[in-house]
Structure formats: structure tokens, C-alpha cells
Design an enzyme around this catalytic site. Sequence first.
Site, short mmCIF file in Angstrom:
data_model
loop_
_atom_site.label_atom_id
_atom_site.label_comp_id
_atom_site.label_asym_id
_atom_site.label_seq_id
_atom_site.Cartn_x
_atom_site.Cartn_y
_atom_site.Cartn_z
CG HIS A 1 6.05 -2.69 1.70
ND1 HIS A 1 5.56 -4.03 0.96
CD2 HIS A 1 6.91 -3.19 2.55
CE1 HIS A 1 6.27 -4.40 1.09
NE2 HIS A 1 7.42 -4.83 1.61
CG ASP B 1 2.98 -4.05 -1.75
OD1 ASP B 1 4.95 -2.33 -1.97
OD2 ASP B 1 3.53 -4.98 -1.27
N GLY C 1 12.41 -8.69 4.95
CA GLY C 1 13.48 -8.60 4.37
C GLY C 1 13.42 -9.11 3.10
CB SER D 1 9.52 -7.46 0.86
OG SER D 1 8.27 -7.46 2.33
CB SER E 1 3.33 -8.12 -1.46
OG SER E 1 2.34 -6.73 -0.32
#
Length: 458
Positions: free
Chosen positions: A243, A271, A350, A352, A367
Site C-alpha cells: 500500500h 500487502d 509512517g 508501514s 501492514s
Amino acid sequence: MVLRHARAARRSAFTALGALVLAGLPHVATADPTPAAAGPAPGAAQTLGADRPSPHLLAALRRDLRLDEAQASERLVNEAEAGTRAGRLRIALGDRFAGAWVQGATSGELTVATTAAEDVPAIEAQGATAKVVRRTLAGLEAAKAKLDAAAERTPSLDTPVWYVDVPKNRVMVQATSQEAGAALVRAAGLEGEDVGIRMTTQRPRLLQDITGGDAFYINGSARCSVGFSVTRGERGGFVTAGHCGRAGATTTGYDRTAQGTFQASTFPGEDMAWVATDDRWTPTPDVRAQEGQEVQVTGSAQALVGAAVCRSGSTTGWHCGIVEQHDTSVRYAEGTVDGLTRTTVCAEPGDSGGPFVAGAQAQGVTSGGSGDCTGGGTTFYQPVNPILGDFGLTLTTAAAAQTTPGGQDDGAQAWTAGRVYEVGATVTRDGVRYQCLQTHQAQGAWAPAGTPALWQRL
């Protein structure tokens, strides 16, 4: 104390053989035969680097799991040894296997579930606690797959999470109301079966706001975190969350200088993504820990439910927690992602794409989740082995530099460095057949004959 269960398992090797025969199970070797001149084969803790933890990893485990230094060290060793024993028993029990997990402050107790009471002696002979349950792991996963299919047909943010809860031997749906949870269960054709519904007001969100854990920027604006360094052929780069960016998106590094381009990205459904970097960026096995220090990954052996994991991210840094469930489905506002791992680690926007590690083993990339690192929360990670397998990537590890693969047999089943192997997979190496005990990507330093923690000889 640290190797209590491992020593018990070794002492009971002959007892285990008898129990396996009585239970109708095939004999499970405790280690590959090794010539006396070569010395003893390394144990799981040595193979996976759990006996040589980074002090920064230990410090975070002490802080977040409230352990002392000895307990943190013991936990890592116990979890490494438990993974190997669980893999042996999973193969031996076959269709009756119903899951495995560790528990206790130092993960000193390994529990293995089965649907057949006659398996109990064999499980106990391997130093594990036996639990007899109604449903096999395969049966639970089949029920979970029905929920996955139903969620595609009837999307609703009122049922944000569903997963297999191995210790409870049931499938769970997390919903904002009993009605919403029951509706998903009915749509999956599971009404009347033992599917639990757990009420929640939390909705997982993508942590959208790049060595592992460093910041990187996508198309000059959005920020994510680097997962793990990888290579594909001669080209280096890193994995991160899907993502964070689509294929073709450009990235700049933590210093805002040109860095690379997204080569592939999958989201939703999964993801996962990988970024190829230019020649100025060199892949390393490092993951950013606390106070500017790094820990190094040596492989990607998957941790058991109950094991400790730590996460690095460019917003909140270094935090630890526990693996709660594998194979969790999460419905974000942007779409559903399957096959995630649920943890008690906190995270914030952030973070992620940042790396999760268990000891020295890469686990996955952040994720999304709920909560924060002030009050605590739940965070999900995309397991790293599917990323490596799907995109044809090789994890950059400290172990990989120690030796290079060679002597591989010809044929489709030949052991190959860089390939991701699942529990139960069989390979040949130097004319000998082996069976995989723990899901991992094969490293050059991890040939089957020298790693009984990962492979058993057939």
C-alpha cells in the site's frame, strides 16, 4: 535451564521412537547423522542465531515484554528450539495436526495440538505439552477460506478482522456488532459451526503516513519505512508494504536523495512490494534498532504463535510484542488483505513497510493496525517469505556471506538456495532426501545436512 526442553527431548529419543510407533506415526529423526570427525550438528538456536542476540534486541524485549536479561535470552533460545520440534511433530502427525504455540515468560512450554488422543505419548516424548482438540489445522484453514470468499462477496468495514486462533482451536471474527459478525458467518456458510465473534470498536488502518526501519518517500510526498534488503539477480533493493506505492512509483531515501523505483506491488489481497535501488544504495542485513544501533538478520524462519517479535519503523522506532495469530484477514477501508500475522506490537502512521524480526529471523513488513505506541495497540504484518517467493527475491542476510551454495542435485526437487520452502516440503541434496521442518527461504549457509533445525533426513 535455557535448553531444558531441548535436553529433555534428546534424552527421550528412544522413548520417542517407541511412542511414535505405538501412536501409528512414522519415526522422526532428531538430527541428521553426522560423521564423528565433523563434530555435533548445530542446534536450532545456533542455526538461527538465537544464541547470539543483539543487545538492542534484548533491551527492547526487556522493556516491552517486561523480562530481565536472562529471561529475554532464554526466550529466544527456547523459541528457536520449539520451532524445530513443532515442525517434526507437524510432519509426524500429518492430517491430525491442529497447531502449535509457545507460552510462558521465557516461552518454556511448547504445546502441540492433535485431534487424536493416541498421539499424546508421541507429542510428550518430544518435550511438548499435548492438547487434544476437535478440529485439525487444515479444517480451521478451510473454514477461514470460506470467510475470505464471503468477505469478497459482501464487503463491510463492520467486520474488519478474521483469523484462525490456534490455541483456542476455532475461527474468530472481529466485528463492531454481533449482527455484523453473524452476517459474515452466515454468508460463509458457517452458521451453526463453532466460529467465535469478538466485539471491537477498533478499525485497523494502514500506517501510510524507508538499512530496515529507515524512512523513504514515495513520489516526493508520502512516507513509509524500509523492510528488508533483498536482491534479484545483480540488482539490489528492499521489500516494503504494497500500500506504500504502486509499480513505477519513484522513491527517495531518508536523506531525500534519489533512491529507486517500485518494481512490483500487490494491494489489496496481499500487502507486499519491492523497490529496486540505484547503485549508490547497498543492500545490508541490518535493521534499525534503538539509539541508532542495528541488528542483523540471518534468515527468515517463521516464528510460532506466542513467540516474541520486534518491529522497526521510521515514526516510532523499535518496539516488541508477541505473535498472536498467523493467517489473519483484515478489511481496511482500501480493501481486504489475507494472510497477515497479528501481533501485540504497537505502531503508528509512517511505520508501514518496516521490518518485523524474531531473534535474528526476518518475519515480515508492517501492514496496518489499531492503537498507538502511547497506549498500546495491535499491528499486522505481511509475512516476508511470500514476498520473497512471489517476486523472486533473495533476502540479504549475515549468514549468506559466510558460504556459497554448491553441489546441488539436478531435478525439480533439488535443494536450491534462495527458494522459499514450506513445512513438509521434500528436497534432495547430494543424493539424500530431506523434509522441511520450518518455513524459510534457503540460505547458502543453510544446506540441509548441516541444519537439522530446518531439515530432517528421510
